[in-house]
Design an enzyme around this catalytic site. Structure first.
Site, PDB file in Angstrom:
ATOM      1  N   PRO A 178     -57.730  16.630   9.726  1.00 15.24           N
ATOM      2  CG  PRO A 178     -56.891  16.664  11.907  1.00 15.24           C
ATOM      3  CD  PRO A 178     -57.845  17.378  10.991  1.00 15.24           C
TER       4      PRO A 178
ATOM      5  CD  GLU B  74     -60.345  21.467  20.423  1.00 13.19           C
ATOM      6  OE1 GLU B  74     -60.294  20.321  19.947  1.00 13.19           O
ATOM      7  OE2 GLU B  74     -59.390  21.999  21.029  1.00 13.19           O
TER       8      GLU B  74
ATOM      9  NE  ARG C 107     -42.509  22.110  -7.398  1.00 11.27           N
ATOM     10  CZ  ARG C 107     -41.930  21.112  -8.064  1.00 11.27           C
ATOM     11  NH1 ARG C 107     -42.659  20.061  -8.403  1.00 11.27           N
ATOM     12  NH2 ARG C 107     -40.658  21.145  -8.378  1.00 11.27           N
TER      13      ARG C 107
ATOM     14  CG  ASP D 205     -39.895  17.088  -9.294  1.00 10.24           C
ATOM     15  OD1 ASP D 205     -38.653  17.120  -9.327  1.00 10.24           O
ATOM     16  OD2 ASP D 205     -40.607  18.105  -9.350  1.00 10.24           O
TER      17      ASP D 205
HETATM   18  N1  SAM Z   1     -59.840  18.900  16.982  1.00 12.16           N
HETATM   19  C1  SAM Z   1     -59.301  18.576  15.712  1.00 12.16           C
HETATM   20  C2  SAM Z   1     -58.924  17.109  15.677  1.00 12.16           C
HETATM   21  O1  SAM Z   1     -58.498  16.579  16.692  1.00 12.16           O
HETATM   22  O2  SAM Z   1     -59.040  16.500  14.601  1.00 12.16           O
HETATM   23  C3  SAM Z   1     -58.036  19.364  15.405  1.00 12.16           C
HETATM   24  C4  SAM Z   1     -58.287  20.792  15.165  1.00 12.16           C
HETATM   25  S1  SAM Z   1     -56.832  21.634  14.661  1.00 12.16           S
HETATM   26  C5  SAM Z   1     -56.198  22.224  16.166  1.00 12.16           C
HETATM   27  C6  SAM Z   1     -57.426  23.095  13.873  1.00 12.16           C
HETATM   28  C7  SAM Z   1     -57.529  23.022  12.370  1.00 12.16           C
HETATM   29  O3  SAM Z   1     -56.253  22.756  11.818  1.00 12.16           O
HETATM   30  C8  SAM Z   1     -58.429  21.955  11.789  1.00 12.16           C
HETATM   31  O4  SAM Z   1     -59.773  22.352  11.803  1.00 12.16           O
HETATM   32  C9  SAM Z   1     -57.893  21.809  10.393  1.00 12.16           C
HETATM   33  O5  SAM Z   1     -58.431  22.768   9.510  1.00 12.16           O
HETATM   34  C10 SAM Z   1     -56.407  22.082  10.578  1.00 12.16           C
HETATM   35  N2  SAM Z   1     -55.622  20.838  10.636  1.00 12.16           N
HETATM   36  C11 SAM Z   1     -55.087  20.270  11.727  1.00 12.16           C
HETATM   37  N3  SAM Z   1     -54.423  19.166  11.431  1.00 12.16           N
HETATM   38  C12 SAM Z   1     -54.511  19.001  10.100  1.00 12.16           C
HETATM   39  C13 SAM Z   1     -54.019  18.028   9.195  1.00 12.16           C
HETATM   40  N4  SAM Z   1     -53.315  16.982   9.593  1.00 12.16           N
HETATM   41  N5  SAM Z   1     -54.287  18.202   7.888  1.00 12.16           N
HETATM   42  C14 SAM Z   1     -55.016  19.251   7.450  1.00 12.16           C
HETATM   43  N6  SAM Z   1     -55.507  20.198   8.273  1.00 12.16           N
HETATM   44  C15 SAM Z   1     -55.268  20.081   9.585  1.00 12.16           C
END
Ligand code: SAM
Length: 261
Positions: free
Chosen positions: A95, A122, A160, A175
């Site tokens: 994120p 996490e 794609r 697109d």
């Molecule tokens: N504790 C983290 C936080 O609050 O930012 C979230 C961890 S999430 C449960 C587990 C994993 O999902 C992350 O390490 C990431 O690789 C992936 N992930 C979660 N949200 C994402 C997003 N919006 N974009 C890309 N990957 C995401």
């Protein structure tokens, strides 16, 4: 182009790789994909890949050591396959990252590939991120359970765009977000039957007049973009992509008009 994916759930990729146009991209080798089970690089009987966070708090954190071992194994494998290829970036889905968009996808689609890391729990031990991650990519302002869906989204969008992958070569250029559409949204599309629940297909699409149809589609794109993503109209304007006719149509729209066909 080769992508390597570090994941605890390689099985999530199987349906995606064996269906639709993605299958064509990966079977033809247009995009090479190698999945790496992180657990194979963990020590001990339990092959542990996570542990509790220092400082307390909920959840588990992915261990740096197996991640590094897996990453080094990938780098070795890539070097053995293509000794002269420059080092590709290590990408973490998170994120924290820049939100993926069309420009990003285009740039990855013309690259040599990357090593993609799918986080879980996490997230990853920060020391591994600081030492090894070059780019972080987000799918948007929400939290997924893991990075696999984000990796599949990137791989799908990249696949794609590869030559020969879509049935209609070049159709992706029409697109949404593409330069051929000046970065606007795509227009609506219609198919058989001509009347469905008393709604008829817009008559212009049945006229056979290609120039009129193209003009109508451009106006539909402008109208949809103005309604849903006015920021894209502003970007197109700033880049000088809107013609005098486009501007006339947009003025007509904002003054309450619906069609200038
Ligand atoms: N504790 C983290 C936080 O609050 O930012 C979230 C961890 S999430 C449960 C587990 C994993 O999902 C992350 O390490 C990431 O690789 C992936 N992930 C979660 N949200 C994402 C997003 N919006 N974009 C890309 N990957 C995401």
């Amino acid at each position: 182009m080769r992508f390597d994916v570090i994941t605890l759930f390689p099985e999530l990729f199987a349906p995606f790789l064996s269906s639709g146009i993605n299958r064509r991209a990966f079977e033809s080798g247009a995009v090479e994909l190698k999945l790496w089970q992180l657990r194979d690089y963990a020590d001990g009987t339990y092959r542990r890949v996570d542990d509790r966070p220092f400082g307390g708090g909920p959840g588990m954190v992915m261990l740096a050591e197996p991640l590094e071992k897996c990453l080094l194994a990938i780098r070795e494998d890539r070097a053995a396959q293509s000794p002269n290829q420059p080092k590709v970036p290590t990408v973490l889905f998170s994120p924290i990252g820049q939100t993926l968009n069309h420009a990003g996808v285009e740039s990855w689609s013309q690259s040599d590939g990357a090593i993609l890391i799918c986080g879980r729990y996490e997230g990853l031990d920060q020391r591994f991120i600081d030492a090894h991650v070059d780019v972080q990519i987000s799918l948007g302002d929400f939290v997924l359970s893991g990075g696999e869906i984000a990796a599949i989204a990137l791989l799908d969008a990249v696949a794609r765009l590869q030559p020969g992958v879509l049935n209609d070569e070049g159709s992706h250029q029409m697109d949404s977000f593409n330069p051929a559409l000046d970065g606007l949204l795509d227009c609506g599309h219609y198919t058989r039957p001509e009347a469905w629940h008393d709604e008829r297909v817009p008559p212009i699409l049945m006229s056979g007049h290609h120039a009129d149809i193209a003009k109508w589609r451009r106006q539909q794109s402008l109208a949809l973009t103005q309604t849903h993503r006015p920021d894209l109209i502003e970007s197109a304007r700033a880049l000088g992509k809107l013609s005098a006719k486009d501007e006339h149509f947009l003025r007509h729209l904002t003054s309450g008009g619906t069609s200038l066909a």
